[in-house]
Write a protein that holds these residues in place. Structure first.
Motif, PDB file in Angstrom:
ATOM      1  N   LEU A 194       6.519  -6.973   6.030  1.00  0.00           N
ATOM      2  CA  LEU A 194       6.251  -6.050   7.143  1.00  0.00           C
ATOM      3  C   LEU A 194       4.754  -5.821   7.309  1.00  0.00           C
ATOM      4  O   LEU A 194       4.240  -5.848   8.426  1.00  0.00           O
ATOM      5  N   LEU A 195       4.065  -5.578   6.207  1.00  0.00           N
ATOM      6  CA  LEU A 195       2.620  -5.371   6.290  1.00  0.00           C
ATOM      7  C   LEU A 195       1.912  -6.613   6.823  1.00  0.00           C
ATOM      8  O   LEU A 195       0.913  -6.515   7.536  1.00  0.00           O
ATOM      9  N   TRP A 196       2.429  -7.779   6.481  1.00  0.00           N
ATOM     10  CA  TRP A 196       1.833  -9.039   6.922  1.00  0.00           C
ATOM     11  C   TRP A 196       1.867  -9.153   8.447  1.00  0.00           C
ATOM     12  O   TRP A 196       1.006  -9.780   9.052  1.00  0.00           O
ATOM     13  N   MET A 220       6.494   0.011  12.309  1.00  0.00           N
ATOM     14  CA  MET A 220       7.379  -0.307  11.188  1.00  0.00           C
ATOM     15  C   MET A 220       6.563  -0.899  10.042  1.00  0.00           C
ATOM     16  O   MET A 220       6.786  -0.585   8.875  1.00  0.00           O
ATOM     17  N   GLY A 221       5.617  -1.763  10.369  1.00  0.00           N
ATOM     18  CA  GLY A 221       4.773  -2.360   9.335  1.00  0.00           C
ATOM     19  C   GLY A 221       3.854  -1.359   8.684  1.00  0.00           C
ATOM     20  O   GLY A 221       3.690  -1.334   7.464  1.00  0.00           O
ATOM     21  N   VAL A 222       3.242  -0.497   9.505  1.00  0.00           N
ATOM     22  CA  VAL A 222       2.284   0.476   8.977  1.00  0.00           C
ATOM     23  C   VAL A 222       2.950   1.483   8.046  1.00  0.00           C
ATOM     24  O   VAL A 222       2.422   1.809   6.984  1.00  0.00           O
ATOM     25  N   PHE A 223       4.119   1.991   8.453  1.00  0.00           N
ATOM     26  CA  PHE A 223       4.775   3.010   7.635  1.00  0.00           C
ATOM     27  C   PHE A 223       5.863   2.440   6.727  1.00  0.00           C
ATOM     28  O   PHE A 223       5.996   2.846   5.580  1.00  0.00           O
ATOM     29  N   GLY A 224       6.640   1.516   7.248  1.00  0.00           N
ATOM     30  CA  GLY A 224       7.743   0.961   6.473  1.00  0.00           C
ATOM     31  C   GLY A 224       7.292   0.037   5.360  1.00  0.00           C
ATOM     32  O   GLY A 224       7.894   0.015   4.285  1.00  0.00           O
ATOM     33  N   GLY A 225       6.227  -0.748   5.609  1.00  0.00           N
ATOM     34  CA  GLY A 225       5.742  -1.682   4.587  1.00  0.00           C
ATOM     35  C   GLY A 225       5.374  -0.993   3.283  1.00  0.00           C
ATOM     36  O   GLY A 225       5.925  -1.301   2.224  1.00  0.00           O
TER      37      GLY A 225
END
Length: 163
Positions: free
Chosen positions: A18-20, A129-134
């Motif tokens: 996700l962060l990627w 989603m990436g910023v918080f979920g990752g």
């Protein structure tokens, strides 16, 4: 123990994936709309009935903009809106600030130049989603793996002592 480590590693991997995606999602959002200068043709207060039978007021602008010497027109909610949706006086005051000829930034879609708006498109779902979920997935996975590892060590230590 193995199950916790495997699941924890999988969750960490999902968080990293996700962060990627965050830089690519950010780039996609920024490329979707290109900024140019426009001018106000007219401003007005629009009314919208909501589900609670109250009237919401917002400021809409008609504007023109030029891309590659071609002139286009659009209508969109103004970037500045009343702090309270139902405040007609505030909406009217804001609408009067946008006089014909007033310069405004216009964002248009480079694929369809006729599609325009007065505010840049905000971050999409994949970005958030990436910023918080990752990070959440990474920390959760590391916590699960760490707990599984320490639980395994404690059971192994207890087995060695009882022998």
């Amino acid at each position: 123990m193995i199950f916790g480590l495997v699941v924890g590693a999988g969750v960490v991997f999902g968080g990293v994936a996700l962060l990627w995606q965050v830089p690519a999602a950010w780039k996609e959002m920024r490329e979707a709309w290109t900024e140019t200068s426009g001018t106000v043709v007219a401003s007005r207060v629009r009314n919208l009935e909501d589900s609670r039978q109250s009237t919401l007021h917002y400021v809409e602008l008609e504007y023109q903009y030029v891309v590659d010497t071609a002139r286009f027109a659009g209508a969109s909610p103004a970037a500045r809106q009343p702090a309270k949706d139902g405040d007609l006086a505030q909406a009217t005051a804001i609408a009067q600030e946008y006089k014909p000829g007033h310069a405004v930034p216009v964002f248009y879609n480079p694929v369809d130049i006729t599609a325009s708006r007065l505010d840049a498109q905000g971050p999409n779902g994949l970005f958030w989603m990436g910023v918080f979920g990752g990070p959440l997935l990474i920390f959760s996975g590391l916590g699960l793996a760490g707990w599984s590892w320490s639980d395994w060590k404690a059971k192994r230590h207890a087995t060695v002592r009882s022998s």
